[in-house]
Design an enzyme around this catalytic site. Structure first.
Site, mmCIF file in Angstrom:
data_model
loop_
_atom_site.group_PDB
_atom_site.id
_atom_site.type_symbol
_atom_site.label_atom_id
_atom_site.label_comp_id
_atom_site.label_asym_id
_atom_site.label_seq_id
_atom_site.Cartn_x
_atom_site.Cartn_y
_atom_site.Cartn_z
ATOM 1 N N GLY A 151 -2.089 -3.768 -3.805
ATOM 2 C CA GLY A 151 -2.484 -3.802 -2.402
ATOM 3 C C GLY A 151 -2.626 -2.445 -1.741
ATOM 4 O O GLY A 151 -2.989 -2.358 -0.578
ATOM 5 N N HIS A 152 -2.362 -1.355 -2.467
ATOM 6 C CA HIS A 152 -2.390 0.000 -1.860
ATOM 7 C C HIS A 152 -3.197 0.928 -2.752
ATOM 8 O O HIS A 152 -2.607 1.703 -3.507
ATOM 9 C CB HIS A 152 -0.968 0.526 -1.704
ATOM 10 C CG HIS A 152 -0.839 1.675 -0.757
ATOM 11 N ND1 HIS A 152 -0.974 2.985 -1.140
ATOM 12 C CD2 HIS A 152 -0.569 1.701 0.561
ATOM 13 C CE1 HIS A 152 -0.770 3.772 -0.094
ATOM 14 N NE2 HIS A 152 -0.521 3.013 0.949
ATOM 15 N N TYR A 153 -4.352 1.066 -2.704
ATOM 16 C CA TYR A 153 -5.396 0.274 -2.084
ATOM 17 C C TYR A 153 -6.288 -0.217 -3.197
ATOM 18 O O TYR A 153 -6.695 0.587 -4.028
ATOM 19 C CB TYR A 153 -6.211 1.138 -1.126
ATOM 20 C CG TYR A 153 -5.400 1.729 0.018
ATOM 21 C CD1 TYR A 153 -5.091 0.975 1.126
ATOM 22 C CD2 TYR A 153 -4.952 3.038 -0.052
ATOM 23 C CE1 TYR A 153 -4.367 1.519 2.177
ATOM 24 C CE2 TYR A 153 -4.221 3.577 0.997
ATOM 25 C CZ TYR A 153 -3.926 2.822 2.103
ATOM 26 O OH TYR A 153 -3.197 3.354 3.118
#
Length: 142
Positions: free
Chosen positions: A40-42
């Site tokens: 999720g990052h990124y």
């Protein structure tokens, strides 16, 4: 890494290269594309989060402090972070070298100066403040 209480997936140091108990430590974190945070990052542009670089520094510093017999079994807690600077991103495939020098330690409270490098390039630095507590209580060790 038995000396600190952190475990997978939140153990953020892979190896200790140098250790002067109570004074300084040099450790490494191999940043892999398989790190859960990169989901999720990124997505499509993975960058290792600055807060995890700070946590890795803190874990390295904890090795230096907890390697002293009088602090064996204590749990280190963040008490503050000053002067944090992020110079360049840390990416999958980087080997992060964490250098932490203890600046002060008194009555279970301490301060360390941390720096994170990839090769010779400084990626991040901060002054880390911490408290040592007993595992069963949230009060600072005295």
């Amino acid at each position: 890494m038995e000396i600190i209480p952190h475990r997978h997936p939140f153990l953020l140091i892979d190896r200790v290269l140098e250790l002067e108990p109570g004074r300084r430590v040099v450790a490494v974190k191999n940043v892999s594309m398989n790190e859960p945070v990169f989901q999720g990052h990124y997505p499509g542009n993975p960058i290792f989060p600055g807060v995890l670089i700070l946590e890795a520094m803190a874990q390295a510093g904890a090795v230096a402090v907890l390697s002293q017999p009088e602090f064996a079994g204590k749990v280190p807690l963040f008490a503050g972070i000053d002067d944090a600077r992020f110079r360049r991103p840390v990416l999958p495939g980087d080997q992060l070298r964490l250098e932490v020098e203890m600046v002060a330690m008194r009555r279970g409270l301490g301060v360390g100066k941390g720096m994170a490098y990839v090769g010779d390039e400084l990626k991040a630095e901060a002054t880390l403040k911490f408290a040592l507590v007993d595992a069963a209580t949230p009060e600072p060790a005295r």
